[in-house]
Design a protein around this motif. Sequence first.
Motif, PDB file in Angstrom:
ATOM      1  N   THR A  23      32.180  35.478  31.957  1.00 55.41           N
ATOM      2  CA  THR A  23      32.327  35.666  33.395  1.00 55.41           C
ATOM      3  C   THR A  23      33.802  35.548  33.752  1.00 55.41           C
ATOM      4  N   LEU A  24      34.392  36.634  34.204  1.00 60.57           N
ATOM      5  CA  LEU A  24      35.800  36.631  34.618  1.00 60.57           C
ATOM      6  C   LEU A  24      36.702  36.005  33.554  1.00 60.57           C
ATOM      7  N   LEU A  65      31.635  41.121  40.826  1.00 61.81           N
ATOM      8  CA  LEU A  65      32.762  40.447  40.182  1.00 61.81           C
ATOM      9  C   LEU A  65      34.088  40.803  40.858  1.00 61.81           C
ATOM     10  N   GLU A  66      34.211  42.030  41.337  1.00 58.65           N
ATOM     11  CA  GLU A  66      35.414  42.416  42.080  1.00 58.65           C
ATOM     12  C   GLU A  66      35.549  41.579  43.351  1.00 58.65           C
ATOM     13  N   VAL A  67      34.439  41.360  44.031  1.00 60.83           N
ATOM     14  CA  VAL A  67      34.461  40.540  45.247  1.00 60.83           C
ATOM     15  C   VAL A  67      34.846  39.101  44.904  1.00 60.83           C
ATOM     16  N   TYR A  68      34.271  38.536  43.825  1.00 63.14           N
ATOM     17  CA  TYR A  68      34.631  37.182  43.406  1.00 63.14           C
ATOM     18  C   TYR A  68      36.119  37.085  43.103  1.00 63.14           C
ATOM     19  N   LEU A  72      38.818  34.634  44.913  1.00 71.48           N
ATOM     20  CA  LEU A  72      39.680  33.721  44.163  1.00 71.48           C
ATOM     21  C   LEU A  72      41.155  33.962  44.464  1.00 71.48           C
ATOM     22  N   GLU A  73      41.537  35.224  44.579  1.00 68.37           N
ATOM     23  CA  GLU A  73      42.921  35.561  44.914  1.00 68.37           C
ATOM     24  C   GLU A  73      43.282  35.050  46.302  1.00 68.37           C
ATOM     25  N   SER A  74      42.373  35.211  47.266  1.00 69.02           N
ATOM     26  CA  SER A  74      42.615  34.718  48.622  1.00 69.02           C
ATOM     27  C   SER A  74      42.775  33.204  48.640  1.00 69.02           C
ATOM     28  N   LEU A  75      41.943  32.515  47.892  1.00 65.39           N
ATOM     29  CA  LEU A  75      42.043  31.051  47.823  1.00 65.39           C
ATOM     30  C   LEU A  75      43.356  30.620  47.189  1.00 65.39           C
TER      31      LEU A  75
END
Length: 81
Positions: A23-24, A65-68, A72-75
């Motif tokens: 996962t990622l 997964l793109e949304v996740y 994560l990038e926003s956080l």
Amino acid sequence: MCLAIPSKVISIDSEMNVACLETLGVQREASLDLMQESVEVGDYVLLHVGFVMSKIDEESAKLSLEVYEQILESLKEEEEM
């Protein structure tokens, strides 16, 4: 609220009924004990608290997964502020 993460099956230990998932970029093991249908290497599944809950088609998994990754990038950007 429950959150299930789309993950790709990398390998399966049939004796222990456990799958190795990716996962990622992170690999982890998850139990297949709750699955009613068969799972094969290369399948995408939903992972929740150490258990594979269901299969998911590849296109839906990749979109999720793109949304996740965006979350994560926003956080990460918020932490840097």
